[in-house]
Design a protein around this motif. Structure first.
Motif, PDB file in Angstrom:
ATOM      1  N   GLU A  73     -14.105  22.946  -8.872  1.00  0.00           N
ATOM      2  CA  GLU A  73     -13.646  22.606  -7.289  1.00  0.00           C
ATOM      3  C   GLU A  73     -13.573  20.828  -7.048  1.00  0.00           C
ATOM      4  O   GLU A  73     -13.901  20.484  -8.143  1.00  0.00           O
ATOM      5  N   GLU A  74     -12.286  21.214  -6.493  1.00  0.00           N
ATOM      6  CA  GLU A  74     -11.759  19.170  -5.595  1.00  0.00           C
ATOM      7  C   GLU A  74     -12.212  19.016  -5.258  1.00  0.00           C
ATOM      8  O   GLU A  74     -12.958  19.366  -4.393  1.00  0.00           O
ATOM      9  N   VAL A  75     -13.157  17.562  -5.197  1.00  0.00           N
ATOM     10  CA  VAL A  75     -14.521  16.864  -4.938  1.00  0.00           C
ATOM     11  C   VAL A  75     -13.515  15.853  -3.628  1.00  0.00           C
ATOM     12  O   VAL A  75     -14.652  15.346  -3.166  1.00  0.00           O
ATOM     13  N   THR A  76     -12.500  14.874  -3.915  1.00  0.00           N
ATOM     14  CA  THR A  76     -12.182  14.120  -3.127  1.00  0.00           C
ATOM     15  C   THR A  76     -11.060  13.894  -2.057  1.00  0.00           C
ATOM     16  O   THR A  76     -10.593  15.423  -2.375  1.00  0.00           O
ATOM     17  N   LEU A  77     -11.348  13.694  -1.282  1.00  0.00           N
ATOM     18  CA  LEU A  77     -10.072  14.237  -0.534  1.00  0.00           C
ATOM     19  C   LEU A  77      -8.807  13.159  -1.342  1.00  0.00           C
ATOM     20  O   LEU A  77      -8.747  11.820  -2.029  1.00  0.00           O
ATOM     21  N   GLY A  78      -7.049  13.305  -1.112  1.00  0.00           N
ATOM     22  CA  GLY A  78      -6.236  12.419  -1.871  1.00  0.00           C
ATOM     23  C   GLY A  78      -4.918  13.328  -1.675  1.00  0.00           C
ATOM     24  O   GLY A  78      -4.930  14.428  -1.081  1.00  0.00           O
ATOM     25  N   TYR A  79      -4.102  12.826  -2.462  1.00  0.00           N
ATOM     26  CA  TYR A  79      -2.938  13.983  -2.831  1.00  0.00           C
ATOM     27  C   TYR A  79      -2.266  14.888  -3.977  1.00  0.00           C
ATOM     28  O   TYR A  79      -2.916  13.754  -5.112  1.00  0.00           O
ATOM     29  N   ASN A  80      -1.140  14.714  -4.120  1.00  0.00           N
ATOM     30  CA  ASN A  80      -1.191  15.857  -5.171  1.00  0.00           C
ATOM     31  C   ASN A  80       0.361  14.810  -5.944  1.00  0.00           C
ATOM     32  O   ASN A  80       0.995  14.902  -7.296  1.00  0.00           O
ATOM     33  N   ASP A  81       0.482  13.489  -5.075  1.00  0.00           N
ATOM     34  CA  ASP A  81       2.020  13.260  -5.451  1.00  0.00           C
ATOM     35  C   ASP A  81       2.008  12.200  -5.238  1.00  0.00           C
ATOM     36  O   ASP A  81       1.741  11.216  -3.841  1.00  0.00           O
ATOM     37  N   MET A  82       2.937  10.886  -5.771  1.00  0.00           N
ATOM     38  CA  MET A  82       2.534   9.474  -4.899  1.00  0.00           C
ATOM     39  C   MET A  82       3.789   9.458  -3.796  1.00  0.00           C
ATOM     40  O   MET A  82       2.847   8.666  -2.677  1.00  0.00           O
ATOM     41  N   GLN A  83       3.945  10.253  -2.802  1.00  0.00           N
ATOM     42  CA  GLN A  83       4.815  10.219  -1.311  1.00  0.00           C
ATOM     43  C   GLN A  83       3.441  10.171  -0.404  1.00  0.00           C
ATOM     44  O   GLN A  83       3.220   8.777   0.177  1.00  0.00           O
ATOM     45  N   GLY A  84       2.111  10.970  -0.672  1.00  0.00           N
ATOM     46  CA  GLY A  84       1.392  10.298  -0.167  1.00  0.00           C
ATOM     47  C   GLY A  84       0.262   9.568  -0.298  1.00  0.00           C
ATOM     48  O   GLY A  84       0.486   9.204   1.274  1.00  0.00           O
ATOM     49  N   TYR A  85       0.330   9.066  -0.846  1.00  0.00           N
ATOM     50  CA  TYR A  85      -0.680   7.176  -1.552  1.00  0.00           C
ATOM     51  C   TYR A  85       0.891   5.580  -0.365  1.00  0.00           C
ATOM     52  O   TYR A  85       0.374   5.076  -0.453  1.00  0.00           O
ATOM     53  N   LEU A  86       2.117   6.763  -0.908  1.00  0.00           N
ATOM     54  CA  LEU A  86       2.714   5.204  -0.519  1.00  0.00           C
ATOM     55  C   LEU A  86       2.708   4.924   1.440  1.00  0.00           C
ATOM     56  O   LEU A  86       3.430   4.364   1.665  1.00  0.00           O
ATOM     57  N   GLU A  87       2.586   6.550   2.048  1.00  0.00           N
ATOM     58  CA  GLU A  87       2.769   6.662   3.404  1.00  0.00           C
ATOM     59  C   GLU A  87       1.875   6.546   4.277  1.00  0.00           C
ATOM     60  O   GLU A  87       1.814   6.390   5.018  1.00  0.00           O
ATOM     61  N   LYS A  88       1.024   7.545   3.914  1.00  0.00           N
ATOM     62  CA  LYS A  88      -0.375   7.219   3.698  1.00  0.00           C
ATOM     63  C   LYS A  88      -1.604   7.267   3.582  1.00  0.00           C
ATOM     64  O   LYS A  88      -2.703   8.134   2.762  1.00  0.00           O
ATOM     65  N   PRO A  89      -1.551   6.446   2.857  1.00  0.00           N
ATOM     66  CA  PRO A  89      -2.557   5.837   1.929  1.00  0.00           C
ATOM     67  C   PRO A  89      -4.202   6.150   2.160  1.00  0.00           C
ATOM     68  O   PRO A  89      -5.041   6.548   1.366  1.00  0.00           O
ATOM     69  N   ASN A  90      -4.128   5.392   3.172  1.00  0.00           N
ATOM     70  CA  ASN A  90      -6.283   5.603   3.894  1.00  0.00           C
ATOM     71  C   ASN A  90      -6.740   5.410   2.858  1.00  0.00           C
ATOM     72  O   ASN A  90      -8.697   5.073   2.919  1.00  0.00           O
ATOM     73  N   TYR A  91      -6.451   4.532   2.062  1.00  0.00           N
ATOM     74  CA  TYR A  91      -7.721   3.479   0.947  1.00  0.00           C
ATOM     75  C   TYR A  91      -8.496   5.023   0.212  1.00  0.00           C
ATOM     76  O   TYR A  91      -9.043   4.699   0.069  1.00  0.00           O
ATOM     77  N   PHE A  92      -7.738   5.884  -0.501  1.00  0.00           N
ATOM     78  CA  PHE A  92      -7.959   7.719  -0.624  1.00  0.00           C
ATOM     79  C   PHE A  92      -7.991   6.864  -2.004  1.00  0.00           C
ATOM     80  O   PHE A  92      -7.366   7.047  -2.634  1.00  0.00           O
ATOM     81  N   GLY A  93      -9.276   6.914  -2.439  1.00  0.00           N
ATOM     82  CA  GLY A  93      -9.975   6.611  -4.021  1.00  0.00           C
ATOM     83  C   GLY A  93      -9.179   5.252  -4.086  1.00  0.00           C
ATOM     84  O   GLY A  93      -9.428   4.832  -6.028  1.00  0.00           O
ATOM     85  N   ALA A  94      -9.363   4.762  -4.057  1.00  0.00           N
ATOM     86  CA  ALA A  94      -8.363   3.072  -3.962  1.00  0.00           C
ATOM     87  C   ALA A  94      -9.497   2.012  -4.816  1.00  0.00           C
ATOM     88  O   ALA A  94     -10.650   2.331  -4.097  1.00  0.00           O
ATOM     89  N   THR A  95      -9.055   1.479  -6.097  1.00  0.00           N
ATOM     90  CA  THR A  95      -9.690   0.040  -5.594  1.00  0.00           C
ATOM     91  C   THR A  95      -9.515  -1.281  -4.758  1.00  0.00           C
ATOM     92  O   THR A  95      -8.269  -0.950  -4.643  1.00  0.00           O
TER      93      THR A  95
END
Length: 380
Positions: A73-95
């Motif tokens: 199963e997926e165990v990290t928070l994040g998005y399936n597409d770029m839209q989420g990372y551009l609009e609500k990044p919240n540093y999910f998985g980020a460097t």
């Protein structure tokens, strides 16, 4: 601060069949607003673990891990597409960098010269500024299959970017082996004296991202005798505070939710939960050491986090407010994920007692983080 030599994990090649070898696959993931393409590189092994990394923000976009019954199963928070990372990044998985965590008033001095950084957090600088490394497109340098599959990405941060001195050349290497260990190694060199503190900001939920269970029932262990408490603006006071008798004592496995609402401790009030740096050591080590262990009794998943850094920031997603809709159409809220970020202490450039975050020309900065997954039998 003493700089370190690289630490590598290796597996013997003898007896390793092609079916056992980890693989790496590159695919398009989307585009930025200016039309530049973003890639996803997926590292997989024969044990059912899979990690996907984006070259946008060197983001750890996905981690699939089996539970004790073998269900992945997926165990990290994040998005399936770029839209989420551009609009609500919240540093999910980020460097995050050039300097992860907070610098008071975005100001520090090197050799008598004062530098002012871009501000993005209540008058302070956070995670490298509004356009930190999490919002930059990195270059994919190398993708490798083998006993350990890996991807190497590179970003050159210009002199003066977000106010930081020196051109910094940064590499991020993600490696997955057949023992379900995902290693992230950050390295950097500079053209002039600067400060560096780069880490990964993944949020984990070992119960499964789609489970809609909070991480409050996870058991957490952090082998730290002290923390660096903060004021109301979440800037360290300079104190090294023992964890004895506080809600921050995780030296034995403790359910995260057991003391997270203990309003008698001002640190809980300031952070609206756990948001504090733990003192693992007072220096950078030659080899990674244990920073934290997280266990989910329901699925049996265990995550050990190791690093060579002196501190680890514990953050329980306190400011997630339901406006970010994740990959399972789950509205992420407080307590949906736990971040454990190995790093030097926050505001170290303004706190001489904390050590040093300085990097000079000719030196190499390294932060080695190992996310080692396993499973355990049900608790009695």
């Amino acid at each position: 601060m003493k700089r370190i030599i690289a630490f590598t994990l290796a597996l013997p090649l003898i007896g390793l069949t092609p079916a056992q070898a980890a693989t790496a696959e590159r695919k398009p993931f989307g585009t930025l607003r200016d039309g530049r393409a973003v890639e996803a590189i997926t590292l997989s092994n024969a044990k059912g673990m899979r990690a996907t990394v984006l070259n946008y923000g060197a983001i750890l976009q996905s981690v699939m891990v089996p539970d004790r019954a073998g269900r992945s199963e997926e165990v990290t928070l994040g998005y399936n597409d770029m839209q989420g990372y551009l609009e609500k990044p919240n540093y999910f998985g980020a460097t995050v960098g050039r300097y992860a965590n907070r610098i008071k008033a975005g100001s520090f001095a090197i050799d008598g010269r004062q530098y002012k950084l871009a501000l993005n957090n209540n008058g302070n600088a956070l995670h490298g500024g509004p356009l930190g490394y999490d919002k930059r497109l990195w270059t994919v340098e190398k993708v490798t299959d083998g006993p350990t599959a890996s991807v190497v990405m590179r970003y050159v941060s210009p002199d003066g970017e977000e106010g930081y001195p020196g051109a910094l050349t940064v590499t991020a290497t993600y490696s997955l082996d057949e023992d379900n260990a995902l290693t992230v190694e950050y390295s950097a060199t500079t053209t002039k004296p600067t400060i560096v503190n780069i880490t990964n900001h993944s949020f984990f939920n070992l119960g499964g991202e789609a489970s809609q269970r909070s991480i409050y029932d996870h058991y957490l262990t952090i082998p730290a005798d002290a923390t660096t408490p903060v004021d109301a603006s979440l800037i360290p006071t300079g104190e090294i505070r023992p964890v004895d008798g506080t809600p921050f004592d995780f030296r034995r496995p403790t359910r995260i939710g057991e003391r997270i609402r203990d309003g008698r401790d001002p640190q809980i009030v300031f952070g609206q939960g756990y948001d504090e740096n733990f003192v693992i050591a007072r220096d950078v080590s030659k080899a990674p050491r244990l920073h934290a262990r997280v266990e989910d009794a329901t699925t049996g998943r265990v995550l050990d986090i190791l690093s060579n850094q002196p501190g680890v920031q514990l953050y329980t997603g306190n400011f997630l407010d339901g406006t970010a809709i994740g990959r399972s159409n789950h509205a992420y809220r407080q307590g949906d994920g736990i971040a454990l970020e190995p790093q030097v202490f926050p505001d170290t450039p303004n706190q001489p007692a904390f050590g040093s975050a300085r990097l000079d020309r000719g030196q190499t900065y390294r932060n080695i983080i190992i996310y080692r997954f396993s499973t355990t039998a049900p608790r009695n």
